[in-house]
Design an enzyme around this catalytic site. Structure first.
Site, PDB file in Angstrom:
ATOM      1  N   SER A   1      55.145  31.441  40.199  1.00 62.21           N
ATOM      2  CA  SER A   1      55.757  32.245  41.250  1.00 62.21           C
ATOM      3  C   SER A   1      56.363  31.336  42.323  1.00 62.21           C
ATOM      4  O   SER A   1      57.319  30.611  42.057  1.00 62.21           O
ATOM      5  CB  SER A   1      54.733  33.226  41.834  1.00 62.21           C
TER       6      SER A   1
ATOM      7  N   HIS B   1      56.331  40.684  42.657  1.00 58.43           N
ATOM      8  CA  HIS B   1      56.749  40.749  41.243  1.00 58.43           C
ATOM      9  C   HIS B   1      56.745  42.177  40.693  1.00 58.43           C
ATOM     10  O   HIS B   1      56.457  42.400  39.526  1.00 58.43           O
ATOM     11  CB  HIS B   1      55.911  39.793  40.381  1.00 58.43           C
TER      12      HIS B   1
END
Length: 304
Positions: A90, A196
């Site tokens: 990420s 996300h």
């Protein structure tokens, strides 16, 4: 023998992380000085003096973790560390981009400033959350998410026995309860919203608008992508790719499988804590995995 440099994700931050490396080598402070000039606040002071609650705010956590990761990498490079590929979890993809020459250090912090502010703003306007589900197969987690009322999806595929779910807070709690009924463990994550997922679309849109004029270059080593779960080969429109990254699942287990298939057998994680190192050890057999977050672990990178 091939080595990959891995970079830590959000949630790994802690007070004073990595500062002993700077105290040992004052030249490393240049990374914090560059960041602070672009961010508009003293990043070193945030890491050195803030409490966990302040440091955990997205606008501080993201640049703080990125700076710490790059300080750790630079300290290792000064000792002779080299790498054949990069990846991040990420947020960690941004440190990976700087490490691979896709972004200059200055542009790296310009991009992370835009990302952290956009995500911080979007998080304030959504009631989202994330929970790690342990000891349950990803397919079973996917099924439970599909059958749960409300919006909840698998957001991070971290290992064969760890999947992070995210979405509307009530739906995440229902899905987590259904997982624990099957003897899984559910661990809520200390993040501001459902990263996300589609709840972050406003952040993705604002982020894209803010970085569309930034210069991205092709990496000088293979760059593994969370969205693809494999090596990225198309770098023609990175602002759009990175906006998509904000609202797409992190396919880290697929990335690890691709890395091993491509001959990578040594995994060195740079940044706070050793979360990715643990995921590598749980997922892959016959590989070496170490982390570097301070002076002690820096020595460990170079020991047998």
């Amino acid at each position: 023998m091939a080595t990959i440099a891995l970079f830590s994700g959000q949630g790994a931050q802690y007070e004073k992380m990595g500062l002993d490396l700077v105290q040992q080598d004052a030249a490393l402070e240049e990374i914090y000085e560059t960041a602070s000039e672009i961010l508009g606040f003293d990043l070193y002071a945030i890491i050195a003096d803030s409490n966990a609650q302040t440091l955990g705010q997205t606008r501080y956590a993201q640049p703080a973790i990125m700076a710490t990761s790059l300080v750790c990498l630079e300290a290792a490079k000064k000792r002779g560390f080299t790498f054949d590929a990069v990846a991040g979890h990420s947020l960690g993809e941004y440190a990976a981009m700087v490490a691979a020459g896709m972004l200059s250090l200055e542009d790296g912090f310009r991009v992370i400033k835009a990302r952290s502010l956009a995500m911080d703003e979007a998080a304030k306007k959504t009631d989202g959350s994330m929970t790690a589900i342990l000891k349950l197969a990803p397919a079973e987690v996917e099924r439970i998410c599909r059958e749960t009322e409300g919006y909840v999806i698998p957001a991070n595929y971290n290992s064969a026995v760890q999947t992070v779910i995210a979405g509307e807070k009530a739906a995440v709690e229902k899905a987590a309860a259904a997982c624990t009924a099957l003897k899984a463990r559910a661990v809520p994550l200390a993040v501001a919203s459902a990263f996300h997922t589609k709840l972050m679309q406003p952040a993705a849109d604002a982020f894209h608008a803010a970085i569309r004029h930034i210069s991205f270059h092709e990496p000088n080593v293979p760059f593994y992508s969370n969205v693809l779960g494999d090596v990225r080969t198309d770098f023609s429109d990175m602002p759009s790719a990175l906006a998509q990254h904000i609202v797409s699942p992190v396919r880290f287990t697929d990335e690890l499988a691709a890395m091993q298939a491509n001959g990578i057998d040594t995994f060195i994680e740079f940044g706070p804590k050793n979360v990715l190192t643990g995921l590598v050890k749980k997922t892959l057999k016959g590989v070496t995995a170490k982390n570097c977050e301070n002076c002690e672990t820096l020595e460990g990178v170079f020991s047998a």
